[in-house]
Every structure is written in C-alpha cells, then in structure tokens.
Design an enzyme around this catalytic site. Structure first.
Site, PDB file in Angstrom:
ATOM      1  N   SER A   8       0.625  -1.500   0.107  1.00 24.10           N
ATOM      2  CA  SER A   8      -0.057  -0.445  -0.009  1.00 24.10           C
ATOM      3  C   SER A   8       1.112   1.026  -0.175  1.00 24.10           C
ATOM      4  O   SER A   8       1.905   1.549   0.746  1.00 24.10           O
ATOM      5  CB  SER A   8      -1.078   0.180   0.718  1.00 24.10           C
ATOM      6  N   HIS A  32      -1.290  -1.250  -4.747  1.00 24.17           N
ATOM      7  CA  HIS A  32      -2.257  -0.802  -3.612  1.00 24.17           C
ATOM      8  C   HIS A  32      -2.669   0.292  -3.742  1.00 24.17           C
ATOM      9  O   HIS A  32      -2.041   1.380  -3.278  1.00 24.17           O
ATOM     10  CB  HIS A  32      -2.588  -1.618  -1.741  1.00 24.17           C
ATOM     11  N   ASP A  34      -4.480   3.582  -1.714  1.00 29.52           N
ATOM     12  CA  ASP A  34      -6.038   4.396  -0.832  1.00 29.52           C
ATOM     13  C   ASP A  34      -6.397   5.281  -1.167  1.00 29.52           C
ATOM     14  O   ASP A  34      -5.684   6.419  -1.200  1.00 29.52           O
ATOM     15  CB  ASP A  34      -5.314   4.243   0.660  1.00 29.52           C
ATOM     16  N   MET A  36      -8.941   7.789  -0.418  1.00 29.60           N
ATOM     17  CA  MET A  36     -10.411   8.804   0.309  1.00 29.60           C
ATOM     18  C   MET A  36     -10.732   9.707  -0.071  1.00 29.60           C
ATOM     19  O   MET A  36      -9.498  10.862   0.066  1.00 29.60           O
ATOM     20  CB  MET A  36      -9.505   8.802   1.833  1.00 29.60           C
ATOM     21  N   HIS A  63      -8.346   0.904  -3.502  1.00 35.26           N
ATOM     22  CA  HIS A  63      -9.615   0.981  -3.096  1.00 35.26           C
ATOM     23  C   HIS A  63      -9.739   1.961  -2.893  1.00 35.26           C
ATOM     24  O   HIS A  63      -9.642   3.131  -2.217  1.00 35.26           O
ATOM     25  CB  HIS A  63      -8.495   0.378  -1.510  1.00 35.26           C
ATOM     26  N   MET A  65     -12.114   3.960  -0.369  1.00 34.95           N
ATOM     27  CA  MET A  65     -13.230   4.935   0.409  1.00 34.95           C
ATOM     28  C   MET A  65     -13.514   5.624   0.635  1.00 34.95           C
ATOM     29  O   MET A  65     -13.325   7.024   0.822  1.00 34.95           O
ATOM     30  CB  MET A  65     -11.821   4.992   1.609  1.00 34.95           C
ATOM     31  N   MET A 136     -11.332  -6.012   5.244  1.00 33.11           N
ATOM     32  CA  MET A 136     -10.691  -4.564   6.146  1.00 33.11           C
ATOM     33  C   MET A 136     -10.880  -5.831   7.480  1.00 33.11           C
ATOM     34  O   MET A 136     -11.390  -5.882   8.201  1.00 33.11           O
ATOM     35  CB  MET A 136     -11.897  -3.892   6.636  1.00 33.11           C
ATOM     36  N   ASP A 170      -6.651  -6.319   4.514  1.00 33.31           N
ATOM     37  CA  ASP A 170      -5.543  -4.756   4.729  1.00 33.31           C
ATOM     38  C   ASP A 170      -6.026  -4.376   5.729  1.00 33.31           C
ATOM     39  O   ASP A 170      -6.739  -4.107   5.862  1.00 33.31           O
ATOM     40  CB  ASP A 170      -6.834  -3.995   3.690  1.00 33.31           C
TER      41      ASP A 170
HETATM   42  C1  DX5 Z   1      -6.639   1.938   5.874  1.00 30.90           C
HETATM   43  C2  DX5 Z   1      -6.421   1.477   3.472  1.00 30.90           C
HETATM   44  C3  DX5 Z   1      -4.696   0.656   4.372  1.00 30.90           C
HETATM   45  C4  DX5 Z   1      -3.945   1.126   4.858  1.00 30.90           C
HETATM   46  C5  DX5 Z   1      -3.310  -0.195   5.710  1.00 30.90           C
HETATM   47  O1  DX5 Z   1      -7.685   2.369   5.445  1.00 30.90           O
HETATM   48  O2  DX5 Z   1      -6.813   1.034   3.424  1.00 30.90           O
HETATM   49  O3  DX5 Z   1      -4.632   0.194   2.325  1.00 30.90           O
HETATM   50  O4  DX5 Z   1      -2.595   1.374   3.668  1.00 30.90           O
HETATM   51  O5  DX5 Z   1      -1.587   0.079   5.648  1.00 30.90           O
HETATM   52  P1  DX5 Z   1      -0.525  -0.745   7.162  1.00 30.90           P
HETATM   53  O6  DX5 Z   1      -0.423  -2.041   6.269  1.00 30.90           O
HETATM   54  O7  DX5 Z   1       0.527  -0.316   7.579  1.00 30.90           O
HETATM   55  O8  DX5 Z   1      -2.246  -1.150   7.539  1.00 30.90           O
HETATM   56 ZN    ZN Z   2      -6.151  -0.279   1.344  1.00 27.10          ZN
END
Ligand code: DX5
Ligand code: ZN
Length: 213
Positions: A8, A32, A34, A36, A63, A65, A136, A170
């Site tokens: 990620s 990956h 993320d 947001m 991903h 969110m 998650m 994740d």
């Molecule tokens: C959290 C994200 C994850 C995050 C994981 O909301 O969706 O992908 O980057 O980070 P670690 O591996 O540090 O928990």
């Molecule tokens: Zn993620």
C-alpha cells in the site's frame, strides 16, 4: 491459492513515489492505492492525477474509501488514471450494482469491501459478481493500525463459500499477522507500514511471503 502481495503506497514516501514503486515492483504482484474522500473516512488521499503519475507494469489495485464512488466521479477518474481493479465499500452511499456496472463498462475488475463491524451476509448478493472481496482488518482511514483478529472468521466463511475467489486482507498486516490471515483463507495481502516502514523493502516483502507460506 497463489499468494499475491500488494504494497500500500499510502505508507510510501509521496515525494518520490516512482522511486518507491520501482523498489517494490520486482517482488510484488499489485500496487494497492488507497483513495479517501474526507467523508467516508477523515483523510483525503490519492487524487486521480497522482495515480496516473505512478509508472508501473504492476496492476493498480484501487481501494475506494469514499461515500459516493459514482456520484463523486471516483470510478470514472480512477479508471481513466489506469486502475486495473476498483474496490468499493459495501458501506458506501451509492448503488452497489450500478457501481459494478460502471466499473465493468470500463473493462476493469471490480471488488467489494467490508469494514470490521460489517457482517459477511451484507455482501452475499454480490460475491458472485465480483473479482475480489476485501476484508478490512482495521477500521479504514489510516495506515499503521493494529490488526483485528475478530475479522478472521469472515475470511474462513467466505473461503468455504468461494474456494477460488481472490480474498484480500487489508490493515495491520505484518510477518506475524499475515500467518493468521492466510491460514483463514486470504490470498491477496495488503501491507503498508510493515513494508515501507523498513529500510529494505525487498527484504520486508520476502519475509511477508515466507511467513505466508
Ligand atoms: C487503511 C488502508 C490500508 C492501509 C494499510 O484504511 O485501506 O490500505 O494503507 O496500512 P497498514 O498495512 O500499515 O495497516
Ligand atoms: Zn486499503
């Protein structure tokens, strides 16, 4: 099932993202990303332009969110930016089937994710329509949180139902917690801080892979 490692890049050094990606590329399967929106979760991360700027042969595993993957244009902009798979949350506010239709119309793969408090039956209507389910193992929003083992039974149950489906885990994955996740049935492993928090990223990935065996 084949284990796929998806670093990620939320935990990578954003000022030199392409250098970071180059380092993990030879030993990873996916990148990956993320995304947001500041509503579904408090932070705002990874604009489509940043995703587009990431140069890699690896598939971009996006991903989302976000509260409104369709209405706020995330599916469109992320697929334009080169996503290979887009995962939306069951807890989002747009229509899930419409979101899948839109993702598929872009010729890319679709995934669905659930937060730790969400029951597996919420995604029953969708598991035959998706390419991946993301379970998650932390509440979304931030890297570096503690793995929640309570989600493991959901993975076990889903793996029983779908022996060949990509099941992604994740949140809080490191060389210890990855063992539990894989034993339960996960095969796509996201890890942020446990990879980018190490000086030698290649070694961190190799250790994760070894622990996942
Ligand atoms: C959290 C994200 C994850 C995050 C994981 O909301 O969706 O992908 O980057 O980070 P670690 O591996 O540090 O928990
Ligand atoms: Zn993620």
């Amino acid at each position: 099932m084949r284990i796929k490692i998806a670093p990620s890049i939320l935990s990578a050094d954003r000022t030199k993202l392409n250098e970071e990606v180059k380092e993990i590329e030879p030993c990873s399967d996916l990148i990956h990303v993320d995304v947001m929106d500041g509503k579904f979760v408090p932070p705002v991360t990874f604009k489509a332009s940043e995703i587009k700027a990431v140069k890699s042969k690896l598939p971009k595993d996006v991903h989302l969110m976000v509260q409104h993957p369709i209405k706020d244009g995330f599916i469109g902009s992320c697929s334009d930016a080169g996503a290979s798979i887009i995962t939306i949350h069951e807890e989002c506010r747009d229509n899930i089937d419409e979101a899948f239709k839109l993702i598929k119309s872009r010729g890319i793969k679709a995934g669905i994710s659930i937060n730790p408090p969400t029951h597996l039956d919420k995604i029953n209507p969708y598991i035959d329509k998706v390419d991946m389910v993301l379970i998650m193992s932390v509440n979304p929003g931030y890297a570096g949180q503690k793995f929640m083992p309570d989600v493991l039974p959901k993975i076990k149950e889903l793996r029983k139902l779908k022996p060949n489906l990509d099941i992604e885990i994740d949140g809080g994955i490191n060389k210890e917690t990855v063992k539990q996740a894989v034993k339960a049935g996960a095969n796509v492993i996201v890890a942020g801080s446990s990879i980018f928090g190490q000086k030698d990223r290649k070694k961190a990935i190799e250790e994760l892979r070894a622990a996942a065996k």
